[in-house]
Design a protein around this motif. Structure first.
Motif, PDB file in Angstrom:
ATOM      1  N   LEU A  64       0.789  -0.828   0.280  1.00 56.47           N
ATOM      2  CA  LEU A  64       0.480  -0.039   0.081  1.00 56.47           C
ATOM      3  C   LEU A  64       1.172   1.240   0.195  1.00 56.47           C
ATOM      4  CD1 LEU A  64      -2.607  -1.253   3.338  1.00 56.47           C
ATOM      5  CD2 LEU A  64      -2.583  -0.866   0.192  1.00 56.47           C
ATOM      6  N   SER A  65       0.555   2.296  -0.758  1.00 50.82           N
ATOM      7  CA  SER A  65       1.120   2.937  -1.185  1.00 50.82           C
ATOM      8  C   SER A  65       0.887   3.924  -0.144  1.00 50.82           C
ATOM      9  CB  SER A  65       1.216   3.893  -2.136  1.00 50.82           C
ATOM     10  OG  SER A  65       0.515   3.692  -2.710  1.00 50.82           O
ATOM     11  N   ASP A  66       2.039   5.327   0.043  1.00 43.92           N
ATOM     12  CA  ASP A  66       1.206   6.570   1.530  1.00 43.92           C
ATOM     13  C   ASP A  66       0.999   8.163   0.083  1.00 43.92           C
ATOM     14  OD1 ASP A  66       0.770   8.325   2.877  1.00 43.92           O
ATOM     15  OD2 ASP A  66       2.753   8.630   3.645  1.00 43.92           O
ATOM     16  N   GLY A  67      -0.437   8.174   0.517  1.00 36.67           N
ATOM     17  CA  GLY A  67      -0.582   9.099  -0.977  1.00 36.67           C
ATOM     18  C   GLY A  67       0.275  10.861  -0.776  1.00 36.67           C
ATOM     19  N   SER A  68       0.468  10.564   0.560  1.00 40.17           N
ATOM     20  CA  SER A  68       1.710  11.731   0.750  1.00 40.17           C
ATOM     21  C   SER A  68       2.952  11.681   0.512  1.00 40.17           C
ATOM     22  CB  SER A  68       1.437  11.940   2.066  1.00 40.17           C
ATOM     23  OG  SER A  68       2.405  11.286   2.778  1.00 40.17           O
ATOM     24  N   ALA A  69       3.358  10.531  -0.041  1.00 37.61           N
ATOM     25  CA  ALA A  69       4.988  10.122  -0.112  1.00 37.61           C
ATOM     26  C   ALA A  69       4.680  10.793  -2.063  1.00 37.61           C
ATOM     27  CB  ALA A  69       4.740   9.211  -0.335  1.00 37.61           C
ATOM     28  N   PRO A  70       6.149  11.135  -2.567  1.00 32.01           N
ATOM     29  CA  PRO A  70       6.775  12.161  -3.646  1.00 32.01           C
ATOM     30  C   PRO A  70       6.298  10.327  -4.615  1.00 32.01           C
ATOM     31  CG  PRO A  70       7.856  12.608  -2.283  1.00 32.01           C
ATOM     32  CD  PRO A  70       6.985  11.496  -1.583  1.00 32.01           C
ATOM     33  N   SER A  71       5.767  10.450  -6.033  1.00 34.66           N
ATOM     34  CA  SER A  71       6.125   9.568  -6.533  1.00 34.66           C
ATOM     35  C   SER A  71       7.127  10.077  -7.696  1.00 34.66           C
ATOM     36  CB  SER A  71       4.644   9.324  -7.367  1.00 34.66           C
ATOM     37  OG  SER A  71       3.856  10.273  -7.763  1.00 34.66           O
ATOM     38  N   ARG A  72       6.758   8.874  -8.451  1.00 29.62           N
ATOM     39  CA  ARG A  72       8.005   9.203  -9.460  1.00 29.62           C
ATOM     40  C   ARG A  72       7.733  10.185 -10.222  1.00 29.62           C
ATOM     41  NH1 ARG A  72      12.578   4.137 -10.970  1.00 29.62           N
ATOM     42  NH2 ARG A  72      13.371   6.597 -11.524  1.00 29.62           N
ATOM     43  N   PRO A  73       7.856  11.069 -10.574  1.00 26.94           N
ATOM     44  CA  PRO A  73       7.109  11.174 -12.878  1.00 26.94           C
ATOM     45  C   PRO A  73       7.402  10.541 -13.613  1.00 26.94           C
ATOM     46  CG  PRO A  73       9.398  12.255 -12.250  1.00 26.94           C
ATOM     47  CD  PRO A  73       9.551  11.420 -10.373  1.00 26.94           C
ATOM     48  N   SER A  74       5.770  10.184 -14.461  1.00 20.71           N
ATOM     49  CA  SER A  74       5.623  10.010 -15.696  1.00 20.71           C
ATOM     50  C   SER A  74       6.073  10.182 -16.496  1.00 20.71           C
ATOM     51  CB  SER A  74       4.060   9.140 -15.649  1.00 20.71           C
ATOM     52  OG  SER A  74       3.373  10.301 -16.221  1.00 20.71           O
ATOM     53  N   GLY A  75       5.945   9.114 -17.882  1.00 17.99           N
ATOM     54  CA  GLY A  75       6.918  10.654 -19.017  1.00 17.99           C
ATOM     55  C   GLY A  75       5.709  11.256 -19.155  1.00 17.99           C
ATOM     56  N   ASP A  76       4.140  10.844 -19.200  1.00 19.94           N
ATOM     57  CA  ASP A  76       3.136  12.182 -19.449  1.00 19.94           C
ATOM     58  C   ASP A  76       2.761  12.960 -18.240  1.00 19.94           C
ATOM     59  OD1 ASP A  76       2.017  10.365 -21.202  1.00 19.94           O
ATOM     60  OD2 ASP A  76       0.333   9.535 -19.712  1.00 19.94           O
ATOM     61  N   ASP A  77       4.199  13.487 -16.936  1.00 20.52           N
ATOM     62  CA  ASP A  77       4.246  14.054 -16.450  1.00 20.52           C
ATOM     63  C   ASP A  77       5.171  15.423 -17.148  1.00 20.52           C
ATOM     64  OD1 ASP A  77       2.479  13.450 -14.626  1.00 20.52           O
ATOM     65  OD2 ASP A  77       3.632  12.485 -13.063  1.00 20.52           O
ATOM     66  N   LEU A  78       6.120  14.665 -17.748  1.00 22.18           N
ATOM     67  CA  LEU A  78       7.525  15.197 -17.965  1.00 22.18           C
ATOM     68  C   LEU A  78       7.618  16.053 -18.932  1.00 22.18           C
ATOM     69  CD1 LEU A  78       9.691  12.508 -17.351  1.00 22.18           C
ATOM     70  CD2 LEU A  78       9.876  14.273 -16.160  1.00 22.18           C
ATOM     71  N   GLU A  79       6.649  15.336 -19.869  1.00 17.86           N
ATOM     72  CA  GLU A  79       6.249  15.962 -21.169  1.00 17.86           C
ATOM     73  C   GLU A  79       5.243  16.899 -21.198  1.00 17.86           C
ATOM     74  OE1 GLU A  79       3.992  14.158 -25.547  1.00 17.86           O
ATOM     75  OE2 GLU A  79       4.106  13.741 -24.465  1.00 17.86           O
ATOM     76  N   ALA A  80       4.081  16.875 -20.355  1.00 12.99           N
ATOM     77  CA  ALA A  80       3.057  18.502 -19.896  1.00 12.99           C
ATOM     78  C   ALA A  80       4.303  19.199 -19.328  1.00 12.99           C
ATOM     79  CB  ALA A  80       2.448  17.584 -18.417  1.00 12.99           C
ATOM     80  N   LEU A  81       5.770  19.128 -18.221  1.00 14.57           N
ATOM     81  CA  LEU A  81       6.710  20.108 -18.244  1.00 14.57           C
ATOM     82  C   LEU A  81       6.930  20.794 -19.488  1.00 14.57           C
ATOM     83  CD1 LEU A  81       7.646  21.051 -15.656  1.00 14.57           C
ATOM     84  CD2 LEU A  81       9.421  19.853 -15.489  1.00 14.57           C
ATOM     85  N   ALA A  82       7.908  19.802 -19.935  1.00 18.63           N
ATOM     86  CA  ALA A  82       8.599  20.496 -21.040  1.00 18.63           C
ATOM     87  C   ALA A  82       7.302  21.440 -21.647  1.00 18.63           C
ATOM     88  CB  ALA A  82       8.695  19.324 -22.315  1.00 18.63           C
ATOM     89  N   ASN A  83       5.947  20.492 -22.258  1.00 17.60           N
ATOM     90  CA  ASN A  83       5.579  21.640 -22.674  1.00 17.60           C
ATOM     91  C   ASN A  83       4.758  22.825 -22.075  1.00 17.60           C
ATOM     92  OD1 ASN A  83       4.902  19.707 -24.959  1.00 17.60           O
ATOM     93  ND2 ASN A  83       3.443  18.581 -24.448  1.00 17.60           N
ATOM     94  N   ALA A  84       5.400  22.520 -20.856  1.00 16.40           N
ATOM     95  CA  ALA A  84       4.276  24.387 -20.460  1.00 16.40           C
ATOM     96  C   ALA A  84       5.675  25.361 -20.586  1.00 16.40           C
ATOM     97  CB  ALA A  84       3.945  23.869 -18.423  1.00 16.40           C
ATOM     98  N   VAL A  85       7.155  24.459 -20.020  1.00 16.68           N
ATOM     99  CA  VAL A  85       8.678  25.008 -20.545  1.00 16.68           C
ATOM    100  C   VAL A  85       8.185  25.836 -21.495  1.00 16.68           C
ATOM    101  CG1 VAL A  85      10.417  25.076 -20.379  1.00 16.68           C
ATOM    102  CG2 VAL A  85       9.676  24.066 -18.587  1.00 16.68           C
ATOM    103  N   ARG A  86       7.926  25.017 -22.650  1.00 19.94           N
ATOM    104  CA  ARG A  86       7.855  25.852 -24.420  1.00 19.94           C
ATOM    105  C   ARG A  86       6.822  26.851 -24.491  1.00 19.94           C
ATOM    106  NH1 ARG A  86       7.407  19.962 -26.047  1.00 19.94           N
ATOM    107  NH2 ARG A  86      10.137  19.377 -25.774  1.00 19.94           N
ATOM    108  N   GLU A  87       5.955  26.294 -23.850  1.00 21.69           N
ATOM    109  CA  GLU A  87       4.754  27.722 -24.251  1.00 21.69           C
ATOM    110  C   GLU A  87       5.130  29.258 -23.480  1.00 21.69           C
ATOM    111  OE1 GLU A  87       1.259  29.353 -24.743  1.00 21.69           O
ATOM    112  OE2 GLU A  87       2.611  27.662 -26.081  1.00 21.69           O
ATOM    113  N   ALA A  88       5.778  28.889 -21.776  1.00 21.56           N
ATOM    114  CA  ALA A  88       6.835  29.447 -21.195  1.00 21.56           C
ATOM    115  C   ALA A  88       7.551  30.720 -22.237  1.00 21.56           C
ATOM    116  CB  ALA A  88       6.918  29.585 -19.703  1.00 21.56           C
ATOM    117  N   ALA A  89       7.773  30.145 -23.075  1.00 19.28           N
ATOM    118  CA  ALA A  89       9.716  30.749 -24.000  1.00 19.28           C
ATOM    119  C   ALA A  89       8.809  30.981 -25.215  1.00 19.28           C
ATOM    120  CB  ALA A  89      10.042  29.388 -24.309  1.00 19.28           C
TER     121      ALA A  89
END
Length: 132
Positions: A64-89
């Motif tokens: 059972l995982s602890d909901g408050s523990a940080p999870s490893r970022p998924s590929g979708d999370d990293l892609e969304a972050l990259a898209n947000a940075v590109r948009e901000a640029a």
């Protein structure tokens, strides 16, 4: 008595981070977040022992995982972050959509962005892994 609970494994003095409980009727070992109270039939385990936990043959291990523990970022999370940075640029694109801020706007000569007429190259690049 120490306020920090320790691992139940023999000769291990590391702090406990998880609690192991056996459900004998279901042949299941349940490993979850550290229980609020130390129970007599549960075992507190440190991070190393909780990661290496195995169950007897024929038993299942439920983690059972602890909901408050940080999870490893998924590929979708990293892609969304990259898209947000590109948009901000590309602030000049957003300004044009919003009606334009003009040369004295946040991206003009008085702002921190590039001057009007200059393009800015993005700073993110895709790197291929050595495996592919």
């Amino acid at each position: 008595m120490s306020p920090v609970r320790r691992c139940s494994r023999t000769a291990c003095g590391r702090p406990a981070v998880a609690t192991l409980t056996y459900v004998y009727a279901d042949s299941t070992a349940v490993l979850g977040p550290l229980a609020t109270y130390a129970e007599p039939h549960c075992y507190d385990l440190c991070a190393e022992h909780s990661e290496r936990l195995t169950a007897p043959r024929g038993w299942d291990v439920v983690r059972l995982s602890d909901g408050s523990a940080p999870s490893r970022p998924s590929g979708d999370d990293l892609e969304a972050l990259a898209n947000a940075v590109r948009e901000a640029a590309r602030p000049h694109d957003r300004a044009a959509e919003a009606g334009g801020a003009g040369p004295s706007g946040p991206n003009g000569p008085t702002g921190n962005g590039p001057a009007t007429g200059q393009s800015r190259r993005g700073h993110l690049r895709v790197l291929r892994s050595p495996d592919s």
